[in-house]
Design an enzyme around this catalytic site. Structure first.
Site, PDB file in Angstrom:
ATOM      1  N   GLU A 162       0.746  -1.131   0.085  1.00 16.06           N
ATOM      2  CA  GLU A 162      -0.002   0.061   0.023  1.00 16.06           C
ATOM      3  C   GLU A 162       0.939   1.203   0.038  1.00 16.06           C
ATOM      4  O   GLU A 162       0.514   2.217   0.803  1.00 16.06           O
ATOM      5  CB  GLU A 162      -0.925   0.019   1.137  1.00 16.06           C
ATOM      6  N   GLU A 267      -6.177 -10.587  -1.239  1.00 18.38           N
ATOM      7  CA  GLU A 267      -6.875 -10.495  -0.040  1.00 18.38           C
ATOM      8  C   GLU A 267      -8.484 -10.430  -0.408  1.00 18.38           C
ATOM      9  O   GLU A 267      -9.321  -9.374   0.034  1.00 18.38           O
ATOM     10  CB  GLU A 267      -6.634  -9.027   0.869  1.00 18.38           C
TER      11      GLU A 267
END
Ligand code: 9MR
Length: 375
Positions: A162, A267
């Site tokens: 991220e 995810e």
């Protein structure tokens, strides 16, 4: 003595077997294999689950049983994050991480490491560093110590997590502040040197958004131009019932593949709950107030919504299978609904239903719809 009808039956059966050739034997073999997610997609990609402490320490026996039956890959949901594994400069907590890796090896599971460098769930002491040579030493030591310890045992590392804003620029973080954008190169280079055989991944959410996707592709190309190893992009897949669209997902899978990397769906979960202010993605710092309208299914999920979720999962898995040459792994973020982080984000204490197994560890309609792709 066989009757003429029996003889006719035998001849027909022989003819069918001969005509089907290998297919018939494949079907016979298939009958002996337990139906499961991992078997359904065994020719396509690994099917994984993120696991928490209860599963790692084998204290949640029903979850452990599901893990062993259904999945062939694991990701540690929290225990390898910096604040847990490296809480102070000279202290590494390897005990639970060792158990995680042992569980993977004992059960022959493709074992993922998550995550080496991330601005969130970072140890406080790292946020106090303001000198670039000190930060370089810290980053290298962190990566070397962990990657070396699990060399040959972890199959894939989420190296940086991220690092991008929604517009594709680099996110503010202590690493960017102190080291500039070269911290990404340093992280990938260090990981590659520590274990040249492990898969190296850049992992992020909202990777179907065009601007962010362009940012990831710039990053991948920059690393490749500098001969720094990066093997895959992790598209997290924290999605909802409507979005992203199949077209957006497909365009992105193809774009990452064209940039020269594999795609890991890292995810996956699909929220069925209302989204305050139409929030997208998985920015963990955002949190909102709970209210009955924000938590419409506290007891159970109505059939109508189960069906929509089932169709959404089936469509998504059909798409994943279509791109099996580009996708190496599909990992769910959790094993069953009860343990999903989405019960507490972006609003605390709701009842969400984002996975394939319910709170009693039973397969949902969404599981059946994905398993139908077996046929
Ligand atoms: O599922 C994780 C949850 O238990 C933690 O509280 C949260 C804290 O940051 O992190 C969750 O996992 C995140 C993952 O590590 C990175 N991508 C987003 C995931 C969901 O927030």
């Amino acid at each position: 003595m066989k009757s003429p009808i029996q003889i006719f039956g035998c001849i027909c059966l022989l003819a069918v077997v001969a005509a089907c050739g290998n297919k018939a034997s494949e079907n016979v073999e298939a009958e002996h294999v337990d139906p499961s997610l991992k078997n359904t997609f065994s020719y396509d990609f690994f099917v994984g689950a993120a696991i928490n402490n209860g599963v790692i320490e084998e204290k949640d026996s029903l979850a452990t049983a599901l893990l062993k039956k259904e999945f062939n890959s694991i990701t540690p949901e929290n225990i390898m994050k910096w604040m847990h594994i490296h809480p102070s400069p000279d202290k590494f907590n390897f005990e639970i991480a060792d158990k995680y890796v042992d569980l993977g090896k004992k059960n022959n599971l493709h074992t993922v490491g998550h995550t080496l460098v991330w601005h969130s769930q970072l140890a406080d002491w790292v946020t106090e560093v303001n000198d670039s040579s000190a930060m370089t030493v810290i980053l290298k030591n962190h990566i070397n110590s962990i990657v070396n310890r699990y060399k040959g045992k972890i199959d894939s590392w989420d190296v940086v997590n991220e690092a991008l804003n929604e517009d594709g620029t680099l996110r503010e973080s202590i690493f960017l502040e102190v080291l500039g954008d070269s911290y990404l190169e340093l992280a990938f280079e260090t990981a590659a040197k520590a274990d040249p055989d492990v898969q190296l991944v850049y992992n992020d959410y909202n990777l179907t958004n065009p601007e962010k996707r362009a940012g990831v592709i710039r990053l991948v190309k920059k690393l490749k131009e500098k001969n720094i190893k990066i093997d895959a992009v992790g598209m997290q897949g924290h999605w909802n019932l409507e979005g992203p669209t199949l077209e957006e997902i497909e365009t992105s899978i193809i774009a990452y593949h064209d940039a020269g990397v594999k795609v890991s769906i890292s995810e996956l979960d699909i929220t069925v709950l209302p989204n305050p202010w139409d929030l997208e993605g998985a920015e963990v710092s955002q949190n909102f107030e709970n209210s009955p309208s924000m938590n419409p299914y506290p007891e159970s999920l109505p059939d109508s919504v189960q069906n929509i979720l089932a169709k959404r999962y089936q469509d998504i898995f059909k798409l994943f299978r279509k791109h099996r040459d580009k996708i190496d792994r599909v990992t769910f973020w959790g094993i069953n609904d009860g343990s999903s982080w989405l019960n507490n984000w972006p609003i605390d204490d709701r009842t969400n239903y984002p996975l394939l197994f319910d709170r009693n560890y039973r397969p949902k309609k969404a599981y059946e719809s994905v398993m139908e792709l077996n046929k």
